[in-house]
Design an enzyme around this catalytic site. Structure first.
Site, mmCIF file in Angstrom:
data_model
loop_
_atom_site.group_PDB
_atom_site.id
_atom_site.type_symbol
_atom_site.label_atom_id
_atom_site.label_comp_id
_atom_site.label_asym_id
_atom_site.label_seq_id
_atom_site.Cartn_x
_atom_site.Cartn_y
_atom_site.Cartn_z
ATOM 1 N N GLU A 140 -0.879 7.812 3.970
ATOM 2 C CA GLU A 140 -0.324 6.403 3.116
ATOM 3 C C GLU A 140 -1.301 5.289 4.001
ATOM 4 O OE1 GLU A 140 0.954 6.128 0.377
ATOM 5 O OE2 GLU A 140 2.293 7.871 0.013
ATOM 6 N N ARG A 188 -3.884 2.848 2.174
ATOM 7 C CA ARG A 188 -3.502 1.650 2.130
ATOM 8 C C ARG A 188 -4.047 0.503 3.051
ATOM 9 N NH1 ARG A 188 2.383 1.754 -0.991
ATOM 10 N NH2 ARG A 188 2.656 3.767 -1.294
ATOM 11 N N ASP A 240 -3.272 16.468 -5.850
ATOM 12 C CA ASP A 240 -4.082 15.555 -6.470
ATOM 13 C C ASP A 240 -5.377 14.861 -5.791
ATOM 14 O OD1 ASP A 240 -2.675 13.844 -5.170
ATOM 15 O OD2 ASP A 240 -1.566 12.795 -6.582
ATOM 16 N N GLU A 263 -2.075 5.427 -12.882
ATOM 17 C CA GLU A 263 -2.893 6.480 -12.872
ATOM 18 C C GLU A 263 -3.574 6.651 -14.223
ATOM 19 O OE1 GLU A 263 -1.170 7.329 -9.240
ATOM 20 O OE2 GLU A 263 -0.271 7.058 -11.237
ATOM 21 N N THR A 307 -8.492 6.231 -3.403
ATOM 22 C CA THR A 307 -7.341 6.699 -4.199
ATOM 23 C C THR A 307 -6.352 5.522 -4.508
ATOM 24 O OG1 THR A 307 -5.743 8.446 -4.697
ATOM 25 C CG2 THR A 307 -5.750 7.698 -2.499
#
Length: 578
Positions: free
Chosen positions: A186, A190, A318, A451, A535
């Site tokens: 994360e 980010r 994913d 998404e 992502t």
């Protein structure tokens, strides 16, 4: 004795000038002393006043100079932006936009302003806004997650005043020395990704220095026997480890979704250590890569071997597959990164084995796999797949390209219907499929995920079919109707009843609104030829192989491939969602 008396008399004579009685007997001298005192006092205070006025004037001029410097920087950035857009055709393309697209684009920009202004008012500098409570929460250890996540969105939308204020917070207040157990994944997607993207867009080195600082704190997570990283680390003290609920295993998506950011950091700093760490993960996984290219979600960080666990393109699997494709694109699709593409193509052949269709409406969906059995469940998180397939289809020959692009379109139709099938027109977290029933909501919350609109943006760019824009607009309107409140945007606890939660996820500003904005912008705006999105939707500039440096050097003396300045709950783990 006479000399002593003479000396004493002389000393006494000098001291008489300090006695008041001396002057009382001599009024003229008293007047002279008084006038002298007044003149000296006036001269002193006039000097002090002049100094004070001078200092005030200097301070005023300094403030004005700083303001002019700021304005000059903004003008330079705007001029660079205008020049680049003009050269690439972006400016004329925007001017030529369909009036409906222009209106929609502005509506999305206004939504971003509403979200940002609410964050600024109630949660400035904190990780996320709780809109109903009108308060902030530090869900990521106090790293300013929403602020950092939003930097490139602000820049791309032309919100320069907001970007400048956020940049000043990053420069003066962003501190990574936190006694906090951070998610490596994360924090990378980010914070590292957000800072690098802001650097690539603005050219301001403060973002690069901050990205390097946080990356250095994450780097010990890769110090395992296999090179497969631990997924948590204390930002102040190190001490990497894994989540207890994984049984000590590392998570596939968490371990394979740092390549873009860390390779980009090595390119921009000239320090190879970041790239070496993340590329070693792929090298390790290659050793035992299965024939169908499908890896379980748990990997042993000591041996580097996958465990027997779920295979999924949803939560915890994913973005590993996404980064195989995008690392190939980031590397200019060259021979040195060919293995990324080969691994991705093998995984796409495996993906085909998970494709199923519903009855009676023939919606195409992706199963999950446990051992030899298929589970007819699909996460909304897996709705990134249509966009990934569209992006990767153009690396195939004509026949396979058409096959995967068609699959992309079919999956996008299913994902759009995740939204259309509920009373609120917002999608649930996951869906189940059974014979005779097209789809049923499983976990019924919606936390403002991006998404589906991400895939719609990719498909619109690659096909030119405006239907994808219309679908995205319908989703945006559903967010406006159900999630917008006076103090920001909230998710829904239940997409069937519309009951609201109290969280504005940082990725709503970083991804959902950015992808919607780009959906109504020309394809040349942040072009896929020049940028690759991480992502978390942070665009990173693709560094051309024939333009690897700009004359700067890293700490080791090697040339730094710095890109040119141009304008143009867990995010992935469903179990962490608020």
């Amino acid at each position: 004795m006479a000399r002593v008396r003479a000396s004493s008399s002389s000393s006494s004579s000098r001291w008489r000038y300090l006695r008041p009685s001396y002057y009382l007997k001599r009024p003229k001298r008293l007047a002279l002393v008084f006038i002298s005192f007044v003149l000296l006092s006036l001269a002193f205070w006039d000097r002090v006043s002049l100094i004070r006025d001078h200092e005030a004037e200097v301070a005023k001029l300094s403030d004005e100079l700083n303001q002019l410097k700021d304005k000059l920087r903004n003008l330079e950035q705007l001029e660079i932006a205008d020049e680049v857009r003009s050269v690439s055709g972006e400016k004329s393309d925007i001017d030529a936009l369909d009036p409906i697209d222009k209106e929609r684009r502005e509506k999305v920009k206004e939504a971003m302003l509403h979200a940002w202004n609410s964050y600024e008012k109630y949660a400035w500098g904190q990780d996320e806004l709780q809109p109903q409570s009108k308060s902030g929460i530090n869900s990521f250890g106090g790293l300013g997650a929403t602020l950092v996540d939003s930097l490139d969105t602000l820049y791309i939308m032309g919100l320069h005043d907001q970007f400048q204020k956020a940049k000043e917070w990053v420069a003066n207040s962003l501190d990574f020395n936190k006694d906090y157990e951070a998610s490596v994944f994360e924090t990378t997607i980010r914070v590292v990704g957000g800072l690098l993207s802001a650097y690539d867009l603005s050219g301001d080195r403060v973002f690069l220095e901050k990205a390097k600082d946080i990356a250095d704190r994450l780097l010990p997570a890769w110090n395992t026997p296999s090179g497969i990283p631990f997924n948590r680390i204390n930002l102040a003290h190190g001490n990497p480890h894994n989540f207890g609920w994984t049984g000590g295993s590392s998570i596939l998506a968490d371990s394979g979704t740092e390549q873009l950011e860390f390779i980009a950091l090595s390119q921009r700093t000239g320090e190879p250590k970041y790239q070496q760490k993340v590329e070693n993960v792929i090298t390790q996984l290659q050793k035992t890569y299965p024939d169908d290219g499908l890896l379980p979600i748990y990997i042993n960080p000591h041996s580097g071997t996958p465990s027997h666990s779920t295979i999924t393109f949803g939560a915890m699997g994913d973005s590993f597959y996404e980064y195989l494709l995008k690392a190939w694109i980031q590397g200019n699709k060259s021979e040195s990164v060919k293995h990324y593409r080969e691994m991705w193509e093998k995984s796409m052949e495996g993906l085909l084995s998970l494709v199923q269709k519903t009855t009676p409406s023939s919606f195409t969906y992706l199963c999950e796999k446990n051992g030899a059995s298929l589970s007819h469940k699909m996460d909304e998180l897996a709705c990134f797949v249509p966009g990934m397939l569209a992006l990767g289809s153009f690396g195939y020959g004509p026949e396979k390209a058409e096959k995967f692009l068609e699959l992309s379109k079919e999956l996008a139709w299913t994902c759009y219907n995740f939204y259309q099938s509920t009373p609120t027109k917002l999608a649930g977290e996951n869906y189940y499929f059974s014979n005779g029933q097209d789809m049923n909501v499983g976990t019924s919350w919606n936390i403002l995920r991006p998404e589906t609109v991400e895939s719609l943006m990719y498909l619109w760019r690659f096909t030119g079919n405006k239907t994808y824009q219309d679908w995205g607009w319908n989703i945006f309107q559903a967010f406006e109707k159900n999630s917008r409140i006076d103090s920001g945007y909230v998710g829904l606890r239940d997409v069937n009843t519309g009951v609201k939660d109290d969280m504005m996820q940082s990725f709503f500003l970083a991804e959902t609104l950015k992808y919607l904005y780009l959906l109504f912008s020309p394809p040349s705006y942040i072009s896929f030829d020049e940028w690759v999105f991480n992502t978390e939707a942070h665009p990173l500039r693709i560094v051309p192989q024939n333009n690897q440096t700009n004359g700067t050097k890293g700490s080791d003396g090697k040339a730094v491939p710095r890109p040119p300045v141009r304008f143009s709950g867990g995010r992935k783990e469903g179990r962490w969602a608020h």
